[in-house]
Design a protein around this motif. Structure first.
Motif, short mmCIF file in Angstrom:
data_model
loop_
_atom_site.label_atom_id
_atom_site.label_comp_id
_atom_site.label_asym_id
_atom_site.label_seq_id
_atom_site.Cartn_x
_atom_site.Cartn_y
_atom_site.Cartn_z
N GLU A 9 46.46 33.88 43.54
CA GLU A 9 46.38 32.41 43.60
C GLU A 9 46.27 31.78 42.22
O GLU A 9 46.83 30.72 41.96
CB GLU A 9 45.17 31.99 44.43
N SER B 48 36.03 34.76 49.43
CA SER B 48 36.69 34.12 50.58
C SER B 48 38.22 34.29 50.57
O SER B 48 38.89 33.92 51.53
CB SER B 48 36.36 32.62 50.59
N LYS B 49 38.77 34.88 49.53
CA LYS B 49 40.23 35.04 49.43
C LYS B 49 40.74 36.11 50.38
O LYS B 49 41.89 36.08 50.80
CB LYS B 49 40.66 35.36 47.99
N ASN B 50 39.90 37.09 50.68
CA ASN B 50 40.25 38.14 51.63
C ASN B 50 38.94 38.63 52.26
O ASN B 50 38.42 39.67 51.89
CB ASN B 50 40.99 39.28 50.92
N PHE C 130 35.88 34.87 44.47
CA PHE C 130 37.03 35.33 45.24
C PHE C 130 36.68 35.86 46.63
O PHE C 130 37.58 36.22 47.38
CB PHE C 130 37.75 36.46 44.50
N ALA D 200 44.19 39.35 45.82
CA ALA D 200 44.43 38.09 46.54
C ALA D 200 43.97 36.90 45.70
O ALA D 200 44.65 35.87 45.61
CB ALA D 200 43.70 38.09 47.88
N GLY D 201 42.81 37.03 45.06
CA GLY D 201 42.28 35.94 44.25
C GLY D 201 43.13 35.65 43.02
O GLY D 201 43.48 34.51 42.74
#
Length: 195
Positions: free
Chosen positions: A87, A37-39, A35, A83-84
């Motif tokens: 999704e 790269s999700k935030n 995760f 955030a992850g």
């Protein structure tokens, strides 16, 4: 030194250690689900605060500084996880409802009432978590509901297959008995009784 100050510092250091352990767990989960790269901003902030909290503890700086930094790391890592999971949760929800539909298609709510009711409660809880933005809890709930509805479907299907096999065996016995009676009648017909 005033003992109150010393005790407050010890307590703050303990809280910092608790928060660091929590942050470590969150960081591991972020890595597990890939995760980061999700935030990326929150991830970088979390890593910086995590390192600063560890450094503050090692330098034996004030425990309250370490606690604040560790708590901030948890907040940042929480944003990354949220955030992850946001999704992922949509796909998990679809799979859970697909399994529920399969279970419904064979009337599992009647055939395995208790297990079905339990799975339905898990699904409802996941929906509530999703609605309130608790994406990780929703994801976990949908995955659990999918698993439970799948197990219920398989169990009910198995019971139905066993019942159908028993019916077929009973029909076969009836057919065999009728054939045997017909053969016996050909070999040694019974005389009709006089009226």
């Amino acid at each position: 030194l005033d003992q109150t100050v010393v005790l407050a510092n010890v307590q703050a250091r303990y809280e910092a250690l608790e928060q660091l352990a929590k942050a470590e767990g969150m960081k591991a989960k972020i890595k597990e689900y890939n995760f980061a790269s999700k935030n990326p901003e929150a991830m970088a902030q979390g890593d910086a605060e995590f390192a600063a909290a560890k450094a503050a503890l090692l330098l034996e700086a004030s425990g309250s500084e370490a606690a604040v930094r560790a708590s901030s790391a948890c907040t940042s890592y929480g944003a990354v996880l949220s955030a992850g999971f946001k999704e992922l949760v949509g796909g998990a929800k679809e799979k859970a409802y697909a399994q529920k539909e399969k279970a419904d298609s064979i009337k599992s709510d009647k055939a395995d009432k208790e297990a079905y009711s339990s799975a339905a409660k898990i699904l409802s809880g996941a929906d509530k978590a999703y609605t309130s933005g608790e994406y990780e809890a929703a994801f976990d709930g949908f995955e659990s509901a999918e698993k439970h509805f799948g197990e219920i479907y398989n169990r009910v299907l198995e019971k139905r297959a066993a019942a159908q096999a028993a019916i077929e065996r009973a029909k076969q016995k009836v057919n065999n008995t009728a054939e045997f009676a017909a053969e016996a009648d050909e070999i040694a017909p019974l005389e009709e009784e006089e009226k």
